[in-house]
Motif scaffolding. Structure first.
Motif, PDB file in Angstrom:
ATOM      1  N   ARG B  37      59.363  13.076   0.932  1.00 40.94           N
ATOM      2  CA  ARG B  37      58.260  13.894   0.427  1.00 40.94           C
ATOM      3  C   ARG B  37      57.721  13.246  -0.849  1.00 40.94           C
ATOM      4  NH1 ARG B  37      59.721  19.869  -0.446  1.00 40.94           N
ATOM      5  NH2 ARG B  37      60.987  19.041  -2.143  1.00 40.94           N
ATOM      6  N   GLN B  38      56.398  13.271  -0.956  1.00 38.86           N
ATOM      7  CA  GLN B  38      55.704  12.840  -2.164  1.00 38.86           C
ATOM      8  C   GLN B  38      54.928  14.010  -2.715  1.00 38.86           C
ATOM      9  OE1 GLN B  38      53.386   9.363  -0.760  1.00 38.86           O
ATOM     10  NE2 GLN B  38      53.998   8.373  -2.668  1.00 38.86           N
ATOM     11  N   ALA B  39      55.302  14.469  -3.907  1.00 37.24           N
ATOM     12  CA  ALA B  39      54.459  15.436  -4.590  1.00 37.24           C
ATOM     13  C   ALA B  39      53.305  14.659  -5.221  1.00 37.24           C
ATOM     14  CB  ALA B  39      55.273  16.174  -5.648  1.00 37.24           C
ATOM     15  N   ALA B  40      52.252  15.372  -5.590  1.00 33.92           N
ATOM     16  CA  ALA B  40      51.056  14.719  -6.122  1.00 33.92           C
ATOM     17  C   ALA B  40      51.398  13.865  -7.329  1.00 33.92           C
ATOM     18  CB  ALA B  40      50.020  15.782  -6.512  1.00 33.92           C
ATOM     19  N   LEU B  46      63.639  11.192  -1.037  1.00 34.45           N
ATOM     20  CA  LEU B  46      64.292  11.187   0.263  1.00 34.45           C
ATOM     21  C   LEU B  46      64.859  12.576   0.540  1.00 34.45           C
ATOM     22  CD1 LEU B  46      65.280   9.637   2.763  1.00 34.45           C
ATOM     23  CD2 LEU B  46      67.341   9.054   1.456  1.00 34.45           C
ATOM     24  N   LEU B  47      64.462  13.141   1.673  1.00 34.09           N
ATOM     25  CA  LEU B  47      64.924  14.481   2.046  1.00 34.09           C
ATOM     26  C   LEU B  47      66.112  14.404   3.023  1.00 34.09           C
ATOM     27  CD1 LEU B  47      61.450  16.155   2.681  1.00 34.09           C
ATOM     28  CD2 LEU B  47      62.831  16.234   0.589  1.00 34.09           C
ATOM     29  N   PHE B  48      65.930  13.656   4.098  1.00 37.79           N
ATOM     30  CA  PHE B  48      66.955  13.546   5.137  1.00 37.79           C
ATOM     31  C   PHE B  48      66.950  12.133   5.703  1.00 37.79           C
ATOM     32  CE2 PHE B  48      67.717  18.048   5.445  1.00 37.79           C
ATOM     33  CZ  PHE B  48      66.494  18.632   5.143  1.00 37.79           C
ATOM     34  N   TYR B  49      68.105  11.715   6.184  1.00 43.44           N
ATOM     35  CA  TYR B  49      68.127  10.504   6.985  1.00 43.44           C
ATOM     36  C   TYR B  49      69.151  10.671   8.098  1.00 43.44           C
ATOM     37  CZ  TYR B  49      72.302   8.484   4.720  1.00 43.44           C
ATOM     38  OH  TYR B  49      73.561   8.224   4.254  1.00 43.44           O
ATOM     39  N   SER B  50      68.924   9.895   9.160  1.00 41.59           N
ATOM     40  CA  SER B  50      69.734  10.031  10.365  1.00 41.59           C
ATOM     41  C   SER B  50      70.040   8.655  10.940  1.00 41.59           C
ATOM     42  CB  SER B  50      68.992  10.876  11.397  1.00 41.59           C
ATOM     43  OG  SER B  50      69.653  10.836  12.647  1.00 41.59           O
ATOM     44  N   VAL B  51      71.300   8.446  11.296  1.00 42.89           N
ATOM     45  CA  VAL B  51      71.697   7.177  11.899  1.00 42.89           C
ATOM     46  C   VAL B  51      71.918   7.314  13.395  1.00 42.89           C
ATOM     47  CG1 VAL B  51      72.669   6.300   9.757  1.00 42.89           C
ATOM     48  CG2 VAL B  51      74.135   7.543  11.364  1.00 42.89           C
ATOM     49  N   GLY B  52      71.761   8.527  13.933  1.00 41.46           N
ATOM     50  CA  GLY B  52      71.928   8.705  15.367  1.00 41.46           C
ATOM     51  C   GLY B  52      71.616  10.130  15.772  1.00 41.46           C
ATOM     52  N   ILE B  53      71.565  10.368  17.083  1.00 38.69           N
ATOM     53  CA  ILE B  53      71.260  11.707  17.605  1.00 38.69           C
ATOM     54  C   ILE B  53      72.236  12.720  17.031  1.00 38.69           C
ATOM     55  CG2 ILE B  53      71.156  13.139  19.679  1.00 38.69           C
ATOM     56  CD1 ILE B  53      70.296  10.671  21.224  1.00 38.69           C
ATOM     57  N   GLY B  54      71.693  13.794  16.482  1.00 39.01           N
ATOM     58  CA  GLY B  54      72.512  14.874  15.946  1.00 39.01           C
ATOM     59  C   GLY B  54      73.188  14.573  14.629  1.00 39.01           C
ATOM     60  N   GLN B  55      72.982  13.377  14.073  1.00 40.25           N
ATOM     61  CA  GLN B  55      73.612  12.989  12.805  1.00 40.25           C
ATOM     62  C   GLN B  55      72.562  13.027  11.705  1.00 40.25           C
ATOM     63  OE1 GLN B  55      76.341   9.495  13.115  1.00 40.25           O
ATOM     64  NE2 GLN B  55      75.564   9.375  15.204  1.00 40.25           N
ATOM     65  N   SER B  84      56.284  25.394  -3.440  1.00 35.00           N
ATOM     66  CA  SER B  84      56.786  24.092  -3.886  1.00 35.00           C
ATOM     67  C   SER B  84      57.006  23.112  -2.739  1.00 35.00           C
ATOM     68  CB  SER B  84      58.089  24.274  -4.657  1.00 35.00           C
ATOM     69  OG  SER B  84      59.055  24.922  -3.841  1.00 35.00           O
ATOM     70  N   ASP B  85      56.846  23.575  -1.503  1.00 31.43           N
ATOM     71  CA  ASP B  85      56.986  22.670  -0.358  1.00 31.43           C
ATOM     72  C   ASP B  85      55.718  21.858  -0.107  1.00 31.43           C
ATOM     73  OD1 ASP B  85      58.947  25.166   1.342  1.00 31.43           O
ATOM     74  OD2 ASP B  85      59.647  23.367   0.287  1.00 31.43           O
ATOM     75  N   SER B  86      54.653  22.180  -0.800  1.00 29.59           N
ATOM     76  CA  SER B  86      53.419  21.400  -0.647  1.00 29.59           C
ATOM     77  C   SER B  86      53.659  19.948  -1.024  1.00 29.59           C
ATOM     78  CB  SER B  86      52.320  21.974  -1.542  1.00 29.59           C
ATOM     79  OG  SER B  86      51.934  23.254  -1.109  1.00 29.59           O
ATOM     80  N   GLY B  87      53.024  19.060  -0.285  1.00 27.69           N
ATOM     81  CA  GLY B  87      53.173  17.641  -0.585  1.00 27.69           C
ATOM     82  C   GLY B  87      52.800  16.792   0.610  1.00 27.69           C
ATOM     83  N   PHE B  88      53.064  15.517   0.460  1.00 22.90           N
ATOM     84  CA  PHE B  88      52.778  14.541   1.512  1.00 22.90           C
ATOM     85  C   PHE B  88      54.113  14.128   2.103  1.00 22.90           C
ATOM     86  CE2 PHE B  88      50.046  11.935   3.782  1.00 22.90           C
ATOM     87  CZ  PHE B  88      50.293  10.579   3.653  1.00 22.90           C
ATOM     88  N   TYR B  89      54.280  14.371   3.399  1.00 19.36           N
ATOM     89  CA  TYR B  89      55.547  14.114   4.061  1.00 19.36           C
ATOM     90  C   TYR B  89      55.446  12.839   4.894  1.00 19.36           C
ATOM     91  CZ  TYR B  89      57.167  18.651   2.583  1.00 19.36           C
ATOM     92  OH  TYR B  89      57.566  19.721   1.804  1.00 19.36           O
ATOM     93  N   LEU B  90      56.390  11.966   4.644  1.00 19.40           N
ATOM     94  CA  LEU B  90      56.396  10.680   5.328  1.00 19.40           C
ATOM     95  C   LEU B  90      57.674  10.540   6.145  1.00 19.40           C
ATOM     96  CD1 LEU B  90      55.141   8.515   2.372  1.00 19.40           C
ATOM     97  CD2 LEU B  90      53.988   8.682   4.569  1.00 19.40           C
ATOM     98  N   CYS B  91      57.498  10.078   7.372  1.00 22.05           N
ATOM     99  CA  CYS B  91      58.620   9.714   8.215  1.00 22.05           C
ATOM    100  C   CYS B  91      58.719   8.194   8.238  1.00 22.05           C
ATOM    101  CB  CYS B  91      58.411  10.253   9.627  1.00 22.05           C
ATOM    102  SG  CYS B  91      59.738   9.883  10.795  1.00 22.05           S
ATOM    103  N   ALA B  92      59.904   7.667   8.326  1.00 23.10           N
ATOM    104  CA  ALA B  92      60.088   6.221   8.371  1.00 23.10           C
ATOM    105  C   ALA B  92      61.272   5.886   9.273  1.00 23.10           C
ATOM    106  CB  ALA B  92      60.319   5.649   6.972  1.00 23.10           C
ATOM    107  N   TRP B  93      61.288   4.660   9.755  1.00 22.28           N
ATOM    108  CA  TRP B  93      62.431   4.180  10.519  1.00 22.28           C
ATOM    109  C   TRP B  93      62.833   2.799  10.009  1.00 22.28           C
ATOM    110  CZ3 TRP B  93      62.763  -0.199  13.651  1.00 22.28           C
ATOM    111  CH2 TRP B  93      61.550  -0.852  13.922  1.00 22.28           C
ATOM    112  N   SER B  94      64.087   2.471  10.204  1.00 23.56           N
ATOM    113  CA  SER B  94      64.578   1.119   9.916  1.00 23.56           C
ATOM    114  C   SER B  94      65.486   0.698  11.055  1.00 23.56           C
ATOM    115  CB  SER B  94      65.311   1.065   8.573  1.00 23.56           C
ATOM    116  OG  SER B  94      66.509   1.813   8.616  1.00 23.56           O
ATOM    117  N   PRO B  95      65.643  -0.605  11.256  1.00 28.25           N
ATOM    118  CA  PRO B  95      66.490  -1.061  12.362  1.00 28.25           C
ATOM    119  C   PRO B  95      67.920  -0.581  12.203  1.00 28.25           C
ATOM    120  CG  PRO B  95      65.136  -2.846  11.506  1.00 28.25           C
ATOM    121  CD  PRO B  95      65.003  -1.712  10.544  1.00 28.25           C
ATOM    122  N   GLY B  96      68.507  -0.144  13.306  1.00 31.95           N
ATOM    123  CA  GLY B  96      69.904   0.261  13.275  1.00 31.95           C
ATOM    124  C   GLY B  96      70.849  -0.915  13.276  1.00 31.95           C
ATOM    125  N   THR B  97      70.357  -2.077  13.658  1.00 31.84           N
ATOM    126  CA  THR B  97      71.159  -3.295  13.630  1.00 31.84           C
ATOM    127  C   THR B  97      70.314  -4.408  13.032  1.00 31.84           C
ATOM    128  OG1 THR B  97      70.435  -3.891  15.859  1.00 31.84           O
ATOM    129  CG2 THR B  97      72.487  -2.642  15.666  1.00 31.84           C
TER     130      THR B  97
END
Lengths: 114, 114
Positions: B37-40, B46-55, B84-97
């Protein structure tokens, strides 16, 4: 813990002038270093990255960055700035793939004067 | 080639309403996925990150949650939005390997809570 400091919140340069954006990092192991650019209202785009080898790395859009381990710095440079370079720039440090997450600096906003 | 999609692009929601933002990645398998999330005028949080399904790893305690029901799908949710949840939400991915942990960002979702 890893951290990134971008000392300059806002920088203004004239079009055609040279540019240097500063980045200092703290990391306990060999760092993987990145510079990203964000245009207003858009996602981030990778400009360049460093993880080994030559400490001067070339990126897209004419940008380059130099890794200086002794100074814990990874400054971004461009010899001649174009008006389209106006954007926000983020430095990031991270581990290798799938070994954890990157840490981003707070960003530097670049304004280009005509 | 890999692509990342986010929707919606813009969202205006009343306080107390639920939220669901979706992010999907194409052209890669088993990516690491991130919600920021980016506030103005602020940097990336960083809010959440995941390395696999359900993780899912949560970085900041708040009224948001994330889920990863499929390998290349990442959802950000809330039961009751706050101002306070207002903002710009960004999703990103990085290689798992691979070697580096460079991230690839989606176009973002602008959320305004009124």
């Amino acid at each position: 813990a890893q951290s990134v400091t971008q000392p300059d919140i806002h920088i203004t340069v004239s079009e055609g002038a040279s540019l240097e954006l500063r980045c200092n990092y703290s990391y306990g192991a060999t760092p993987y270093l990145f510079w990203y650019v964000q245009s207003p209202g858009q996602g981030l785009q990778l400009l360049l990255k460093y993880f080994s080898g030559d400490t001067l790395v070339q990126g897209i859009k004419g940008f380059e960055a130099e890794f200086k381990r002794s100074q814990s710095s990874f400054n971004l440079r461009k010899p001649s700035v174009h008006w389209s370079d106006a954007a926000e720039y983020f430095c990031a440090v991270g581990p290798g793939a799938n070994a954890g997450k990157s840490t981003f600096g707070d960003g530097t906003t670049l304004t280009v004067k005509p | 080639s890999q692509t990342i999609h986010q929707w919606p692009a813009t969202l205006v929601q009343p306080v107390g309403s639920p939220l669901s933002l979706e992010c999907t990645v194409e052209g890669t398998s088993n990516p690491n996925l991130y919600w920021y999330r980016q506030a103005a005028g602020r940097g990336l949080q960083l809010l959440f990150y995941s390395v696999g399904i359900g993780q899912i790893s949560s970085e900041v305690p708040q009224n948001l949650s994330a889920s990863r029901p499929q390998d290349r799908q990442f959802i950000l949710s809330s039961k009751k939005l706050l101002l306070s949840d207002s903002g710009f939400y960004l999703c990103a991915w990085s290689p798992g390997t691979g070697v580096t942990s460079e991230q690839f960002f989606g176009p973002g979702t602008r959320l305004t809570v009124l």
